[in-house]
Design a protein around this motif. Structure first.
Motif, PDB file in Angstrom:
ATOM      1  N   ILE A 412      75.994  19.822   4.623  1.00 56.88           N
ATOM      2  CA  ILE A 412      76.744  20.324   3.469  1.00 56.88           C
ATOM      3  C   ILE A 412      76.174  19.748   2.175  1.00 56.88           C
ATOM      4  O   ILE A 412      76.046  20.453   1.161  1.00 56.88           O
ATOM      5  N   TYR A 413      75.804  18.469   2.216  1.00 51.52           N
ATOM      6  CA  TYR A 413      75.262  17.809   1.031  1.00 51.52           C
ATOM      7  C   TYR A 413      73.928  18.421   0.615  1.00 51.52           C
ATOM      8  O   TYR A 413      73.680  18.661  -0.578  1.00 51.52           O
ATOM      9  N   GLU A 414      73.081  18.720   1.589  1.00 53.52           N
ATOM     10  CA  GLU A 414      71.744  19.244   1.270  1.00 53.52           C
ATOM     11  C   GLU A 414      71.772  20.711   0.862  1.00 53.52           C
ATOM     12  O   GLU A 414      71.052  21.128  -0.046  1.00 53.52           O
ATOM     13  N   THR A 415      72.612  21.520   1.525  1.00 57.48           N
ATOM     14  CA  THR A 415      72.649  22.959   1.221  1.00 57.48           C
ATOM     15  C   THR A 415      73.594  23.291   0.074  1.00 57.48           C
ATOM     16  O   THR A 415      73.507  24.373  -0.506  1.00 57.48           O
ATOM     17  N   ASN A 416      74.507  22.343  -0.230  1.00 61.16           N
ATOM     18  CA  ASN A 416      75.521  22.554  -1.268  1.00 61.16           C
ATOM     19  C   ASN A 416      76.322  23.839  -1.019  1.00 61.16           C
ATOM     20  O   ASN A 416      76.723  24.527  -1.951  1.00 61.16           O
ATOM     21  N   THR A 417      76.531  24.154   0.249  1.00 60.49           N
ATOM     22  CA  THR A 417      77.322  25.320   0.637  1.00 60.49           C
ATOM     23  C   THR A 417      78.714  24.857   1.036  1.00 60.49           C
ATOM     24  O   THR A 417      78.849  23.964   1.871  1.00 60.49           O
ATOM     25  N   PRO A 418      79.756  25.448   0.468  1.00 55.35           N
ATOM     26  CA  PRO A 418      81.114  24.982   0.795  1.00 55.35           C
ATOM     27  C   PRO A 418      81.478  25.266   2.242  1.00 55.35           C
ATOM     28  O   PRO A 418      81.023  26.243   2.839  1.00 55.35           O
ATOM     29  N   VAL A 419      82.291  24.393   2.808  1.00 54.13           N
ATOM     30  CA  VAL A 419      82.791  24.585   4.165  1.00 54.13           C
ATOM     31  C   VAL A 419      84.241  25.047   4.058  1.00 54.13           C
ATOM     32  O   VAL A 419      84.987  24.585   3.192  1.00 54.13           O
ATOM     33  N   SER A 420      84.649  25.987   4.925  1.00 50.91           N
ATOM     34  CA  SER A 420      85.986  26.576   4.813  1.00 50.91           C
ATOM     35  C   SER A 420      86.923  26.155   5.948  1.00 50.91           C
ATOM     36  O   SER A 420      88.123  25.986   5.735  1.00 50.91           O
ATOM     37  N   TYR A 421      86.390  25.987   7.179  1.00 52.71           N
ATOM     38  CA  TYR A 421      87.254  25.656   8.311  1.00 52.71           C
ATOM     39  C   TYR A 421      86.557  24.683   9.253  1.00 52.71           C
ATOM     40  O   TYR A 421      85.327  24.669   9.361  1.00 52.71           O
ATOM     41  N   PHE A 422      87.388  23.887   9.942  1.00 53.72           N
ATOM     42  CA  PHE A 422      86.932  23.029  11.026  1.00 53.72           C
ATOM     43  C   PHE A 422      87.673  23.440  12.299  1.00 53.72           C
ATOM     44  O   PHE A 422      88.894  23.606  12.283  1.00 53.72           O
ATOM     45  N   CYS A 423      86.928  23.584  13.399  1.00 56.69           N
ATOM     46  CA  CYS A 423      87.538  23.858  14.704  1.00 56.69           C
ATOM     47  C   CYS A 423      87.511  22.564  15.511  1.00 56.69           C
ATOM     48  O   CYS A 423      86.436  22.004  15.746  1.00 56.69           O
ATOM     49  N   VAL A 424      88.688  22.113  15.952  1.00 58.93           N
ATOM     50  CA  VAL A 424      88.798  20.799  16.597  1.00 58.93           C
ATOM     51  C   VAL A 424      89.190  20.898  18.064  1.00 58.93           C
ATOM     52  O   VAL A 424      89.613  19.914  18.671  1.00 58.93           O
ATOM     53  N   GLY A 425      89.085  22.087  18.661  1.00 60.13           N
ATOM     54  CA  GLY A 425      89.436  22.264  20.067  1.00 60.13           C
ATOM     55  C   GLY A 425      89.418  23.737  20.431  1.00 60.13           C
ATOM     56  O   GLY A 425      89.056  24.602  19.628  1.00 60.13           O
ATOM     57  N   GLN A 426      89.819  24.039  21.684  1.00 62.13           N
ATOM     58  CA  GLN A 426      89.755  25.410  22.202  1.00 62.13           C
ATOM     59  C   GLN A 426      91.069  26.167  22.078  1.00 62.13           C
ATOM     60  O   GLN A 426      91.102  27.375  22.319  1.00 62.13           O
TER      61      GLN A 426
END
Length: 458
Positions: A412-426
């Motif tokens: 994220i730091y290198e591409t400077n592209t925002p992140v919208s969601y994290f998936c933490v399981g199934q």
């Protein structure tokens, strides 16, 4: 020992096991686990466990025998010469003397007879005389022991301070390979935070740049305090991570999920569909389009999800049919598009995805889905391979399958592209979190845990 069996139920096998432990204690041994009710949109899952408990046989007291004979009484009845056994020592009782009247204070719950206290005091004096012990010496020894205890407490405090300093020194020299630091000067107070960040898998150049920025910009008054250093470092990392907040307006939004095979695009899309269609705050009319017709299993899985959630779903093979599918679902607030998993080296499939986007004549939000378990070099290479599609946001999956997250930070730091969601399981839809920089920074420096997830939701 007797073995008994008990059953317990809960929304998860862990919850049922906790109930078993609360009821039966540590003796409970898990025998079987089964799901007796599947999870649906309207119903929670139900699990049942069977536990065995080894219980000791309680010895029962023998019942009195009505026919039994009291031999002592019987002997005394029929033998006139019977006499009870006398003790070896004769105990003679002195004639009772009148007790002196002792004035007492009002009774307390723990009152002790003052005569008893007087006897104890007299006994103590007699013991000291017999043992030839000077009571004043005992008092002196007691005072000396009190002084020793105080000195021990002082020493303990000094040892605690030394332990803190030793911890800083240990962290400072944990990596003796000077070239790996490029002669970067790490003050002792920064050593712990540097160690945690390095072990997270963050790219070395990113770590050095951030440490230098921290040392240069941090107020001098804070640099000598390891806690202040850590807090400042956390704040600096959070400000370096762009996160895009979820859009809550009623304008139509079209989201396409792209990425390599096996990162969980289809499951993530199902989580998003449930989040938008059945959200607690707002509910959106949601439709699904799948371009992933190569994997029959994935198509069937997505159709099953759509059927459970009662959402419209269309499958598209040709580019010309894509525009018609978008028109068919034009009444939807949210349109989610699933795509075939592509290698970043498969130019043919990537070009076809590009044609779908260009031929649609509508604005489509392109979300690159990546796994948190991939190496930072692979993540950046995948991003570069998909970048010609004009990536809008990142979705990072499989947080529960890794322990290091510095690679995600560096991406994220290198591409400077925002992140919208994290998936933490199934689990659908529970294991999907809106991206927040605080959550990711905590994962980078301390690892992922359920507590981190709970803090993020708050």
């Amino acid at each position: 020992m007797a073995t008994k069996f008990y059953t317990f139920t809960g929304e998860s096998s862990i919850e049922a096991l906790k109930k078993a432990q609360e009821t039966c204690g540590e003796r409970a041994i898990l025998v079987t686990t089964k799901q007796i009710q599947a999870k649906t949109i309207n119903k929670k899952p139900l699990y049942e466990i069977l536990v065995s408990v080894e219980e000791e046989d309680v010895p029962q007291k023998p019942k009195p025998n009505p026919k039994a004979v009291n031999y002592e009484n019987a002997y005394s009845k029929f033998n006139s010469s019977y006499e009870p056994i006398k003790p070896k020592f004769n105990i003679t009782e002195e004639p009772a003397k009148e007790k002196p009247q002792i004035k007492t204070t009002p009774a307390r719950p723990y009152d002790v007879d003052e005569s008893v206290l007087l006897n104890i005091s007299e006994a103590a004096k007699e013991i000291s005389q017999i043992a030839n012990v000077d009571m004043s010496k005992i008092k002196a020894v007691d005072e000396q022991a009190h002084g020793v205890n105080k000195k021990i407490d002082d020493v303990a405090k000094q040892v605690s301070v030394l332990n803190e300093k030793l911890g800083l020194i240990t962290d400072m020299i944990w990596d003796e390979r000077a070239p790996s630091r490029n002669n970067l000067a790490i003050p002792p107070e920064f050593a712990s935070i540097y160690k945690a960040a390095k072990q997270s898998g963050m790219k070395q150049e990113h770590l050095e740049a951030i440490i230098n920025a921290t040392i240069e910009n941090m107020p001098t008054s804070m640099k000598a305090n390891p806690t202040a250093v850590k807090r400042y470092f956390y704040s600096l990392l959070r400000n370096m991570l762009p996160c895009r907040k979820e859009i809550n307006d009623r304008k139509q939004r079209i989201m396409m999920l792209v990425g390599p095979t096996g990162v969980g695009k289809t499951t993530t899309l199902a989580k998003l569909a449930a989040r938008f269609a059945y959200g607690s705050e707002k509910r959106y009319k949601t439709g699904i389009i799948t371009l992933d017709t190569y994997r029959i299993g994935a198509v069937e899985q997505l159709f099953q999800y759509a059927k459970m959630m009662k959402l419209p779903i269309l499958d598209v093979i040709e580019v010309e049919d894509f525009k018609n599918a978008l028109k068919t679902l034009n009444y939807c607030d949210i349109i989610l598009i699933d795509t075939t998993g592509n290698s970043q080296y498969d130019k043919e499939k990537l070009d076809k995805l590009d044609k779908f986007l260009k031929y649609s004549d509508v604005q489509i939000d392109v979300n690159l889905v990546l796994s948190a378990g991939s190496k930072v070099e692979d993540l950046i290479e995948i991003y570069n391979g998909f970048s010609f599609l004009d990536i809008d946001t990142l979705i990072i999956t499989k947080f529960d399958e890794t322990k290091i997250f510095g690679n995600v930070f560096s991406l994220i730091y290198e591409t400077n592209t925002p992140v919208s969601y994290f998936c933490v399981g199934q689990e659908v839809p529970d294991d999907l979190l809106e991206a927040k920089s605080e959550f990711l920074v905590e994962c980078v420096l301390e690892g992922y845990s359920k507590n981190s997830e709970d803090k993020d939701e708050k």
